[in-house]
Design an enzyme around this catalytic site. Structure first.
Site, PDB file in Angstrom:
ATOM      1  N   GLY A  98     -42.524  -8.033  39.442  1.00  0.00           N
ATOM      2  CA  GLY A  98     -43.694  -8.639  40.065  1.00  0.00           C
ATOM      3  C   GLY A  98     -43.740 -10.139  39.726  1.00  0.00           C
ATOM      4  O   GLY A  98     -43.534 -10.531  38.584  1.00  0.00           O
TER       5      GLY A  98
ATOM      6  N   ALA B   4      -6.222  14.718  -9.156  1.00  0.00           N
ATOM      7  CA  ALA B   4      -6.094  14.857  -7.705  1.00  0.00           C
ATOM      8  C   ALA B   4      -6.147  16.320  -7.286  1.00  0.00           C
ATOM      9  O   ALA B   4      -5.585  17.186  -7.960  1.00  0.00           O
ATOM     10  CB  ALA B   4      -4.783  14.244  -7.253  1.00  0.00           C
TER      11      ALA B   4
ATOM     12  N   ARG C 236     -32.883   6.734  37.404  1.00  0.00           N
ATOM     13  CA  ARG C 236     -31.638   5.964  37.311  1.00  0.00           C
ATOM     14  C   ARG C 236     -30.898   6.162  35.981  1.00  0.00           C
ATOM     15  O   ARG C 236     -29.808   5.657  35.783  1.00  0.00           O
ATOM     16  CB  ARG C 236     -31.922   4.476  37.544  1.00  0.00           C
ATOM     17  CG  ARG C 236     -32.107   4.140  39.015  1.00  0.00           C
ATOM     18  CD  ARG C 236     -32.618   2.740  39.210  1.00  0.00           C
ATOM     19  NE  ARG C 236     -34.027   2.635  38.856  1.00  0.00           N
ATOM     20  CZ  ARG C 236     -34.682   1.480  38.732  1.00  0.00           C
ATOM     21  NH1 ARG C 236     -34.053   0.344  38.918  1.00  0.00           N
ATOM     22  NH2 ARG C 236     -35.960   1.466  38.427  1.00  0.00           N
TER      23      ARG C 236
ATOM     24  N   ASN D 279     -34.079   0.873  32.617  1.00  0.00           N
ATOM     25  CA  ASN D 279     -34.049   1.737  33.799  1.00  0.00           C
ATOM     26  C   ASN D 279     -32.764   2.532  33.900  1.00  0.00           C
ATOM     27  O   ASN D 279     -32.708   3.541  34.573  1.00  0.00           O
ATOM     28  CB  ASN D 279     -34.217   0.909  35.080  1.00  0.00           C
ATOM     29  CG  ASN D 279     -35.591   0.284  35.144  1.00  0.00           C
ATOM     30  OD1 ASN D 279     -36.590   0.984  35.037  1.00  0.00           O
ATOM     31  ND2 ASN D 279     -35.645  -1.021  35.255  1.00  0.00           N
TER      32      ASN D 279
ATOM     33  N   ALA E 191     -45.122   8.011  32.483  1.00  0.00           N
ATOM     34  CA  ALA E 191     -45.057   9.184  33.364  1.00  0.00           C
ATOM     35  C   ALA E 191     -43.887   9.125  34.341  1.00  0.00           C
ATOM     36  O   ALA E 191     -43.553  10.113  34.980  1.00  0.00           O
ATOM     37  CB  ALA E 191     -46.362   9.320  34.140  1.00  0.00           C
ATOM     38  N   GLY E 192     -43.264   7.954  34.418  1.00  0.00           N
ATOM     39  CA  GLY E 192     -42.199   7.757  35.408  1.00  0.00           C
ATOM     40  C   GLY E 192     -41.010   8.672  35.171  1.00  0.00           C
ATOM     41  O   GLY E 192     -40.802   9.195  34.075  1.00  0.00           O
TER      42      GLY E 192
ATOM     43  N   TYR F 295     -12.974  18.057  -4.067  1.00  0.00           N
ATOM     44  CA  TYR F 295     -14.339  18.424  -3.677  1.00  0.00           C
ATOM     45  C   TYR F 295     -15.149  18.673  -4.934  1.00  0.00           C
ATOM     46  O   TYR F 295     -14.784  19.518  -5.763  1.00  0.00           O
ATOM     47  CB  TYR F 295     -14.349  19.693  -2.807  1.00  0.00           C
ATOM     48  CG  TYR F 295     -15.761  20.180  -2.590  1.00  0.00           C
ATOM     49  CD1 TYR F 295     -16.669  19.404  -1.860  1.00  0.00           C
ATOM     50  CD2 TYR F 295     -16.214  21.364  -3.154  1.00  0.00           C
ATOM     51  CE1 TYR F 295     -17.984  19.813  -1.697  1.00  0.00           C
ATOM     52  CE2 TYR F 295     -17.536  21.779  -2.989  1.00  0.00           C
ATOM     53  CZ  TYR F 295     -18.410  21.001  -2.261  1.00  0.00           C
ATOM     54  OH  TYR F 295     -19.712  21.384  -2.106  1.00  0.00           O
TER      55      TYR F 295
HETATM   56  C1  UD1 Z   1     -44.079  -2.823  37.244  1.00  0.00           C
HETATM   57  C2  UD1 Z   1     -45.058  -3.863  37.763  1.00  0.00           C
HETATM   58  C3  UD1 Z   1     -44.325  -5.186  37.980  1.00  0.00           C
HETATM   59  C4  UD1 Z   1     -43.683  -5.629  36.693  1.00  0.00           C
HETATM   60  C5  UD1 Z   1     -42.780  -4.539  36.141  1.00  0.00           C
HETATM   61  C6  UD1 Z   1     -42.334  -4.915  34.765  1.00  0.00           C
HETATM   62  C7  UD1 Z   1     -46.739  -2.718  39.091  1.00  0.00           C
HETATM   63  C8  UD1 Z   1     -47.167  -2.371  40.435  1.00  0.00           C
HETATM   64  N1  UD1 Z   1     -45.618  -3.412  38.999  1.00  0.00           N
HETATM   65  O1  UD1 Z   1     -43.142  -2.579  38.259  1.00  0.00           O
HETATM   66  O2  UD1 Z   1     -45.218  -6.184  38.430  1.00  0.00           O
HETATM   67  O3  UD1 Z   1     -42.956  -6.820  36.891  1.00  0.00           O
HETATM   68  O4  UD1 Z   1     -43.482  -3.284  36.046  1.00  0.00           O
HETATM   69  O5  UD1 Z   1     -41.369  -3.998  34.280  1.00  0.00           O
HETATM   70  O6  UD1 Z   1     -47.408  -2.395  38.132  1.00  0.00           O
HETATM   71  N2  UD1 Z   1     -45.635   4.664  35.503  1.00  0.00           N
HETATM   72  C9  UD1 Z   1     -46.453   5.762  35.370  1.00  0.00           C
HETATM   73  N3  UD1 Z   1     -46.956   6.346  36.491  1.00  0.00           N
HETATM   74  C10 UD1 Z   1     -46.714   5.872  37.724  1.00  0.00           C
HETATM   75  C11 UD1 Z   1     -45.882   4.750  37.858  1.00  0.00           C
HETATM   76  C12 UD1 Z   1     -45.347   4.166  36.725  1.00  0.00           C
HETATM   77  O7  UD1 Z   1     -46.713   6.220  34.254  1.00  0.00           O
HETATM   78  O8  UD1 Z   1     -47.227   6.450  38.677  1.00  0.00           O
HETATM   79  C13 UD1 Z   1     -45.083   4.052  34.293  1.00  0.00           C
HETATM   80  C14 UD1 Z   1     -43.572   4.161  34.208  1.00  0.00           C
HETATM   81  O9  UD1 Z   1     -43.186   5.327  33.492  1.00  0.00           O
HETATM   82  C15 UD1 Z   1     -43.203   2.887  33.450  1.00  0.00           C
HETATM   83  C16 UD1 Z   1     -44.293   1.914  33.867  1.00  0.00           C
HETATM   84  O10 UD1 Z   1     -45.366   2.676  34.326  1.00  0.00           O
HETATM   85  O11 UD1 Z   1     -43.277   3.069  32.058  1.00  0.00           O
HETATM   86  C17 UD1 Z   1     -43.816   0.940  34.951  1.00  0.00           C
HETATM   87  O12 UD1 Z   1     -43.487   1.659  36.115  1.00  0.00           O
HETATM   88  P1  UD1 Z   1     -42.308   1.199  37.068  1.00  0.00           P
HETATM   89  O13 UD1 Z   1     -42.220   2.169  38.167  1.00  0.00           O
HETATM   90  O14 UD1 Z   1     -41.100   0.939  36.273  1.00  0.00           O
HETATM   91  O15 UD1 Z   1     -42.908  -0.164  37.627  1.00  0.00           O
HETATM   92  P2  UD1 Z   1     -42.084  -1.344  38.264  1.00  0.00           P
HETATM   93  O16 UD1 Z   1     -41.833  -1.032  39.679  1.00  0.00           O
HETATM   94  O17 UD1 Z   1     -40.950  -1.680  37.404  1.00  0.00           O
HETATM   95 MG    MG Z   2     -39.827  -0.683  35.828  1.00  0.00          MG
END
Ligand code: UD1
Ligand code: MG
Length: 457
Positions: free
Chosen positions: A139, A380, A17, A227, A12-13, A366
């Site tokens: 994380g 040719a 970037r 990203n 959903a993100g 062709y």
């Molecule tokens: C997350 C983890 C982190 C880990 C990293 C690995 C958490 C809090 N953190 O961080 O520990 O090391 O991934 O890449 O979980 N997404 C949604 N909805 C949201 C937020 C995110 O669907 O509300 C999806 C994003 O599209 C993505 C995934 O979840 O596919 C990870 O989200 P992202 O925001 O990239 O998390 P990180 O901050 O990277």
């Molecule tokens: Mg991420």
């Protein structure tokens, strides 16, 4: 019997970037979108169902998968990974296990996921971790003196000691659904980002006297997410190097694996040589002793043993027999079939045509909607005129035919076995077996010819 598996893919993100209008997870790696890589890996696990959590550009994502049977759930506001997973809960089977994957982490291996799933039971969840050289932004896995995981701390919430830790959370976790449904609603957003972190589930599971196990992924890149465009290109190279290594270890000679790209399924025999900058797309089968020159693009084709494809040739949806020579600079378009020992030379385009055994189209021609017999020689500059502006027509050429250079064969037309067409002819009527067809006017040489002179103005 082990419990069924439900897969949830978080996608959903926003992917801000990427600076792109296209949803991040639809950007392609090796010719296939990031999320499709994740889905393909998920399918290897034989799940009961797959649920995609979508948010940004949800409609575009849904329409991309219009024919597929996945559950789609909308996360209207992106409030964190735990919140995202919560949206999927109604689709999860209470008796099953669930695994959470990320739509932008495309290169995780099935074996790593299988290993992770094998760790869980009714009262155990598991986290896939990795040791990375540069843990920034990820994380961290925090362990106690006994080495057991205690919690996961996000970079933004970590203190100096925690930031040194190089074992990171890949984000991929597996749980018994029953427990997940109890733990998830308890997650709060009192952290640096005011988000509902899925990572907090570790502490909740431990408080609930359940076990949290971890397993490492074998390769560091399995944990890499995309990203930005730079990371996408890096992952593409990692993927391509893997594919090239697998082929090389089976006896395929790839001149430079860093200049080799596979975007699909390939079946390549040993003793095949592939020069630099070759792209293989879709389903490609190449038999032994085939040589592919530099800068060739081969898409959905089969090339039988001993054939040579010279540099800068493009082949698409075609079948190439044994010991054929093609190129350099040839374009073999869909529906072309070359029988054994056929030759296609430079600046030749073929489409929907059969080129018979030992036949040659060596230069600047062709050949479209045509069927050539055996041992035909196309001079040719010959063109099959297959199109009257509205309809397409067929050219049929028998065995042993010789077409002189710069001829136009206006289809529909049939040239019989052993026939000859004089150079520069425009053939509009059938030519019978062994006939010579000539359509140009006789050459007329005029003695003492004076060229026009410039008029005085
Ligand atoms: C997350 C983890 C982190 C880990 C990293 C690995 C958490 C809090 N953190 O961080 O520990 O090391 O991934 O890449 O979980 N997404 C949604 N909805 C949201 C937020 C995110 O669907 O509300 C999806 C994003 O599209 C993505 C995934 O979840 O596919 C990870 O989200 P992202 O925001 O990239 O998390 P990180 O901050 O990277
Ligand atoms: Mg991420």
């Amino acid at each position: 019997m082990s419990p069924k598996l439900n897969v949830v893919i978080l996608a959903a993100g926003k992917g801000s970037r990427m600076f792109s209008e296209k949803p991040k997870v639809l950007h392609e790696l090796a010719g296939c979108s990031l999320v499709e890589h994740v889905i393909a890996t998920a399918k290897n696990l034989n799940p009961e169902n797959i649920t995609l959590v979508v948010g940004h550009q949800a409609d575009e994502l849904k329409s991309h998968f219009a024919d597929e049977e996945y559950n789609f759930v909308l996360q209207k506001e992106q409030k964190g990974t735990a919140h995202a997973l919560q949206q999927a809960l109604p689709f999860l089977n209470e008796e099953a296990n669930a695994i959470v994957l990320y739509g932008d982490v495309p290169l995780t291996k099935t074996s790593s996921l299988e290993q992770l799933i094998s760790l869980i039971n009714d009262s155990t969840m598991a986290v896939l971790t990795s040791d990375v050289k540069e843990p920034e932004g990820l994380g961290r896995i925090i362990r106690n003196a006994e080495g057991d995981i205690e919690c996961i701390v996000e970079e933004k919430d970590a203190d100096q000691n925690q930031k040194i830790v190089r074992e990171i959370n890949t984000g991929i976790m597996a749980f018994p659904v029953k427990k997940l449904k109890q733990w998830l609603p308890k997650i709060k957003n009192n952290n640096a980002q005011n988000e509902f972190y899925l990572t907090d589930i570790v502490s909740l599971a431990l408080e609930d006297k359940c076990q949290v196990k971890t397993s490492f992924c074998t390769e560091e890149y399995e944990a890499y997410g995309v990203n930005n465009m730079l990371q996408l290109a890096m992952l593409e190279r990692i993927y391509q190097n893997e594919r090239a290594s697998q082929l090389m270890l089976k006896g395929v000679k790839i001149c430079d694996p860093s200049r080799f790209d596979v975007r699909g399924d390939v079946d390549i025999s040993s003793d095949v040589e592939i020069d630099i900058n070759v792209i293989l797309e879709g389903k490609v089968k190449i038999e032994k002793n085939v040589k592919i020159g530099a800068n060739c693009i081969l898409k959905n084709c089969t090339i039988l043993q001993g054939s040579h494809i010279f540099p800068n040739t493009i082949i698409e949806d075609a079948y190439i027999g044994e010991s054929c020579n093609i190129g350099p600079f040839a374009r073999i378009r869909p529906g072309t079939e070359l029988k054994d020992r056929a030759k296609i030379g430079n600046f030749v385009e073929t489409k929907k045509s059969i080129i018979g055994q030992g036949s040659k189209v060596n230069h600047l021609s062709y050949v479209g909607d045509s069927e050539l017999g055996e041992d035909v020689n196309i001079g040719a500059g010959t063109i099959t005129c297959n199109y009257d502006g509205v309809n397409k027509f067929k050219t049929t050429i028998g065995n042993d035919v010789f077409i002189g250079s710069n001829s136009a064969l206006v289809a529909p037309v049939v040239i019989g076995n052993g026939a000859t067409v004089g150079a520069g002819s425009t053939i509009t009527k059938d030519v019978k077996a062994n006939q010579l067809a000539l359509t140009r006017t006789k050459q007329n040489n005029i003695n003492g010819w004076k060229r026009p002179s410039k008029k005085e103005t």
